[in-house]
Design a protein around this motif. Structure first.
Motif, PDB file in Angstrom:
ATOM      1  N   LEU A   1       0.821  -1.200   0.000  1.00 27.05           N
ATOM      2  CA  LEU A   1       0.000   0.000   0.000  1.00 27.05           C
ATOM      3  C   LEU A   1       0.859   1.256   0.000  1.00 27.05           C
ATOM      4  N   GLN A   2       1.912   1.257   0.824  1.00 28.94           N
ATOM      5  CA  GLN A   2       2.800   2.407   0.863  1.00 28.94           C
ATOM      6  C   GLN A   2       3.496   2.611  -0.474  1.00 28.94           C
ATOM      7  N   SER A   3       3.896   1.498  -1.085  1.00 29.71           N
ATOM      8  CA  SER A   3       4.536   1.583  -2.399  1.00 29.71           C
ATOM      9  C   SER A   3       3.575   2.145  -3.438  1.00 29.71           C
ATOM     10  N   LEU A   4       2.331   1.681  -3.396  1.00 30.50           N
ATOM     11  CA  LEU A   4       1.333   2.187  -4.344  1.00 30.50           C
ATOM     12  C   LEU A   4       1.038   3.658  -4.103  1.00 30.50           C
ATOM     13  N   LYS A   5       1.000   4.052  -2.827  1.00 27.91           N
ATOM     14  CA  LYS A   5       0.771   5.465  -2.531  1.00 27.91           C
ATOM     15  C   LYS A   5       1.910   6.333  -3.079  1.00 27.91           C
ATOM     16  N   THR A   6       3.135   5.851  -2.891  1.00 21.96           N
ATOM     17  CA  THR A   6       4.285   6.598  -3.413  1.00 21.96           C
ATOM     18  C   THR A   6       4.245   6.683  -4.932  1.00 21.96           C
ATOM     19  N   GLU A   7       3.923   5.540  -5.551  1.00 21.97           N
ATOM     20  CA  GLU A   7       3.838   5.521  -7.012  1.00 21.97           C
ATOM     21  C   GLU A   7       2.720   6.441  -7.503  1.00 21.97           C
ATOM     22  N   LYS A   8       1.593   6.407  -6.800  1.00 17.97           N
ATOM     23  CA  LYS A   8       0.479   7.272  -7.177  1.00 17.97           C
ATOM     24  C   LYS A   8       0.867   8.741  -7.046  1.00 17.97           C
ATOM     25  N   LYS A   9       1.577   9.060  -5.945  1.00 19.07           N
ATOM     26  CA  LYS A   9       2.006  10.437  -5.742  1.00 19.07           C
ATOM     27  C   LYS A   9       2.944  10.892  -6.854  1.00 19.07           C
ATOM     28  N   ASP A  10       3.880  10.004  -7.240  1.00 14.31           N
ATOM     29  CA  ASP A  10       4.806  10.355  -8.323  1.00 14.31           C
ATOM     30  C   ASP A  10       4.068  10.544  -9.643  1.00 14.31           C
ATOM     31  N   LEU A  11       3.116   9.628  -9.888  1.00 11.55           N
ATOM     32  CA  LEU A  11       2.360   9.739 -11.137  1.00 11.55           C
ATOM     33  C   LEU A  11       1.517  11.007 -11.162  1.00 11.55           C
ATOM     34  N   LEU A  12       0.899  11.321 -10.033  1.00 13.87           N
ATOM     35  CA  LEU A  12       0.114  12.551  -9.981  1.00 13.87           C
ATOM     36  C   LEU A  12       1.001  13.777 -10.166  1.00 13.87           C
ATOM     37  N   HIS A  13       2.205  13.711  -9.582  1.00 12.90           N
ATOM     38  CA  HIS A  13       3.133  14.831  -9.753  1.00 12.90           C
ATOM     39  C   HIS A  13       3.542  14.984 -11.210  1.00 12.90           C
ATOM     40  N   ARG A  14       3.846  13.848 -11.838  1.00 14.61           N
ATOM     41  CA  ARG A  14       4.223  13.896 -13.251  1.00 14.61           C
ATOM     42  C   ARG A  14       3.056  14.349 -14.108  1.00 14.61           C
ATOM     43  N   LEU A  15       1.858  13.835 -13.773  1.00 17.32           N
ATOM     44  CA  LEU A  15       0.683  14.237 -14.539  1.00 17.32           C
ATOM     45  C   LEU A  15       0.408  15.721 -14.375  1.00 17.32           C
ATOM     46  N   SER A  16       0.589  16.212 -13.138  1.00 19.60           N
ATOM     47  CA  SER A  16       0.393  17.631 -12.910  1.00 19.60           C
ATOM     48  C   SER A  16       1.410  18.464 -13.696  1.00 19.60           C
ATOM     49  N   LYS A  17       2.653  17.990 -13.677  1.00 20.08           N
ATOM     50  CA  LYS A  17       3.673  18.708 -14.447  1.00 20.08           C
ATOM     51  C   LYS A  17       3.370  18.676 -15.934  1.00 20.08           C
ATOM     52  N   LEU A  18       2.934  17.490 -16.400  1.00 22.19           N
ATOM     53  CA  LEU A  18       2.625  17.373 -17.813  1.00 22.19           C
ATOM     54  C   LEU A  18       1.438  18.249 -18.188  1.00 22.19           C
ATOM     55  N   ALA A  19       0.393  18.201 -17.341  1.00 20.45           N
ATOM     56  CA  ALA A  19      -0.772  19.041 -17.614  1.00 20.45           C
ATOM     57  C   ALA A  19      -0.397  20.516 -17.570  1.00 20.45           C
ATOM     58  N   GLY A  20       0.427  20.865 -16.571  1.00 16.25           N
ATOM     59  CA  GLY A  20       0.868  22.252 -16.497  1.00 16.25           C
ATOM     60  C   GLY A  20       1.724  22.644 -17.677  1.00 16.25           C
ATOM     61  N   ALA A  21       2.586  21.709 -18.100  1.00 17.26           N
ATOM     62  CA  ALA A  21       3.445  21.997 -19.252  1.00 17.26           C
ATOM     63  C   ALA A  21       2.619  22.170 -20.517  1.00 17.26           C
ATOM     64  N   LYS A  22       1.640  21.255 -20.713  1.00 15.90           N
ATOM     65  CA  LYS A  22       0.797  21.364 -21.911  1.00 15.90           C
ATOM     66  C   LYS A  22      -0.066  22.621 -21.858  1.00 15.90           C
ATOM     67  N   LEU A  23      -0.506  22.955 -20.649  1.00 16.66           N
ATOM     68  CA  LEU A  23      -1.376  24.105 -20.523  1.00 16.66           C
ATOM     69  C   LEU A  23      -0.622  25.418 -20.708  1.00 16.66           C
ATOM     70  N   SER A  24       0.582  25.460 -20.160  1.00 15.61           N
ATOM     71  CA  SER A  24       1.343  26.715 -20.206  1.00 15.61           C
ATOM     72  C   SER A  24       2.312  26.794 -21.371  1.00 15.61           C
ATOM     73  N   ASP A  25       2.580  25.658 -22.013  1.00 17.57           N
ATOM     74  CA  ASP A  25       3.541  25.678 -23.121  1.00 17.57           C
ATOM     75  C   ASP A  25       2.991  26.519 -24.267  1.00 17.57           C
ATOM     76  N   ASN A  26       3.715  27.572 -24.554  1.00 16.77           N
ATOM     77  CA  ASN A  26       3.353  28.487 -25.637  1.00 16.77           C
ATOM     78  C   ASN A  26       1.944  29.072 -25.453  1.00 16.77           C
ATOM     79  N   ASN A  27       1.518  29.164 -24.168  1.00 14.06           N
ATOM     80  CA  ASN A  27       0.189  29.694 -23.857  1.00 14.06           C
ATOM     81  C   ASN A  27       0.356  30.984 -23.066  1.00 14.06           C
ATOM     82  N   PRO A  28       0.146  32.114 -23.682  1.00 10.34           N
ATOM     83  CA  PRO A  28       0.353  33.394 -22.983  1.00 10.34           C
ATOM     84  C   PRO A  28      -0.715  33.695 -21.937  1.00 10.34           C
ATOM     85  N   ASP A  29      -1.841  32.981 -22.005  1.00 12.30           N
ATOM     86  CA  ASP A  29      -2.909  33.250 -21.045  1.00 12.30           C
ATOM     87  C   ASP A  29      -2.611  32.671 -19.666  1.00 12.30           C
ATOM     88  N   ILE A  30      -1.623  31.782 -19.578  1.00 10.90           N
ATOM     89  CA  ILE A  30      -1.212  31.199 -18.297  1.00 10.90           C
ATOM     90  C   ILE A  30       0.047  31.925 -17.847  1.00 10.90           C
TER      91      ILE A  30
END
Length: 391
Positions: free
Chosen positions: A156-185
């Motif tokens: 469970l702890q391993s899955l929580k850590t993996e989930k946290k990493d994936l969410l962090h990466r997903l957040s970074k990816l979403a933020g990157a896609k959202l802000s990449d070449n986007n002047p409104d962000i």
């Protein structure tokens, strides 16, 4: 031998008589008085002696008043004595029975207590045996369950850590896609975000531009204004082109090291790794902008030697133009400036304000307008000189 005795007379009463004692073995015709039980013997003897003492009185009364009254008196006294004797014997018997019963009950109670204690001891032994049996029976099961629980907790702890990493990466990816070449962000943590650059652009015009203009010789205002405008536009084109080639070089070094430095890939890759990498590269350029600008003005002057001949005021102005234009060039997307304004056109008050005289027609451009990006929103209006009205 003569002896005074007591017995029942012919009328059923006790009377005293003098009788001759017989030899041993000869039975006396007198019936002995019943002996009171030992427990109440003193009380009965007292009553009997009292009655005997009254016999002479009875005999005298007999002699005086007659036999009937005396007989009734004696019978009454005798009846009372008999009742006392009977009650005494009943009390003795009853007391003895209760003592016997009490003894038996106490004995039975003791036996029952002993039996209860024996049963309690047996129950304790049986219960202890059962508990011992349960412990031995379920000990392995409990150990196995504890082991499985520990294993599940680790998973469970391993899955929580993996989930946290994936969410962090997903957040970074979403933020990157959202802000990449986007002047409104807008990244509010960026000290050189577009709003700050707009303030710097205004300060450049109000301070360094004014100082440079005043330091220039001659009285031809239009010519000096054009020189300062040309300096800014030349520096902006230089920084814009350098920023573009710089980003392409970084992309090739990171993702396509087999390509030449300034070769642009014909089909840009839009996968997540490319998006994240490009966002990181753009952010890295912003972080390194302070160090980059230290040598950037000298590099510009090496490319344009005529700028080494400028006076001090104009040189400071040119240096500030390099700092601002480089920060504008490395924005994502880059800042844009509008300077294609021709004389004779109508003044567009949405993009420009008037210089030192009113009018509706443009005579020449004084200062460009600043846009958030190409064809984007206006950050700072430019300045134009209006045609002088005829009197």
């Amino acid at each position: 031998m003569s002896k005074k005795t007591y017995g029942y007379g012919s009328h059923g009463v006790f009377v005293s008589k003098h009788v001759q004692t017989r030899q041993a073995g000869h039975r006396s015709p007198m019936r002995p008085a019943p002996e009171a039980p030992s427990h109440h013997k003193p009380q009965f003897e007292d009553s009997l002696l009292k009655l005997i003492k009254e016999i002479p009185d009875v005999e005298r009364a007999y002699m005086k008043s007659g036999f009937k009254d005396a007989l009734e008196h004696v019978n009454m006294k005798l009846l009372e004595a008999k009742k006392l004797n009977v009650h005494s014997q009943a009390d003795i018997v009853q007391s003895s029975d209760w003592k016997t019963k009490e003894h038996e009950l106490l004995k039975e109670i003791a036996q029952l207590n002993e039996h209860i204690q024996r049963l309690q001891r047996q129950s304790t032994v049986v219960r202890s045996g059962r508990e011992s049996g349960k412990d031995s029976k379920y000990e392995k099961v409990m150990d196995r369950l504890m082991h499985e629980n520990d294993s599940m907790q680790k998973q469970l702890q391993s899955l929580k850590t993996e989930k946290k990493d994936l969410l962090h990466r997903l957040s970074k990816l979403a933020g990157a896609k959202l802000s990449d070449n986007n002047p409104d962000i807008t990244d509010l943590s960026d000290p050189n975000r577009p709003q700050k650059l707009a303030q710097m652009f205004n300060e450049l015009y109000d301070n360094q531009w004014t100082e440079a203009f005043e330091s220039m010789s001659g009285s031809h205002d239009k010519g000096n204004i054009q020189v300062l405008l040309d300096i800014f536009m030349e520096i902006w084109k230089f920084c814009r082109d350098l920023g573009h080639h710089h980003l392409v070089s970084l992309e090739n070094l990171m993702l396509h090291p087999w390509l030449t430095t300034h070769t642009i890939q014909s089909k840009p890759n839009a996968d997540q790794y490319h998006t994240e990498t490009m966002k990181s590269l753009k952010d890295s350029r912003k972080l390194a902008s302070k160090e980059t600008r230290k040598g950037l003005f000298e590099h510009f002057r090496d490319k344009h030697p005529t700028y080494r001949t400028l006076n001090e005021g104009v040189t400071r102005y040119a240096e500030k133009c390099v700092d601002l234009c480089w920060l504008c060039a490395i924005q994502d997307p880059p800042i844009e400036f509008t300077y294609n304004v021709k004389g004779g056109e109508k003044v567009d008050t949405q993009y420009f304000r008037l210089y030192d005289r009113s009018g509706e027609t443009v005579e020449y451009l004084v200062w460009p307008a600043m846009l958030l990006h190409q064809d984007g929103a206006i950050l700072v209006r430019g300045v134009v000189q209006a045609v002088k009205r005829k009197k």
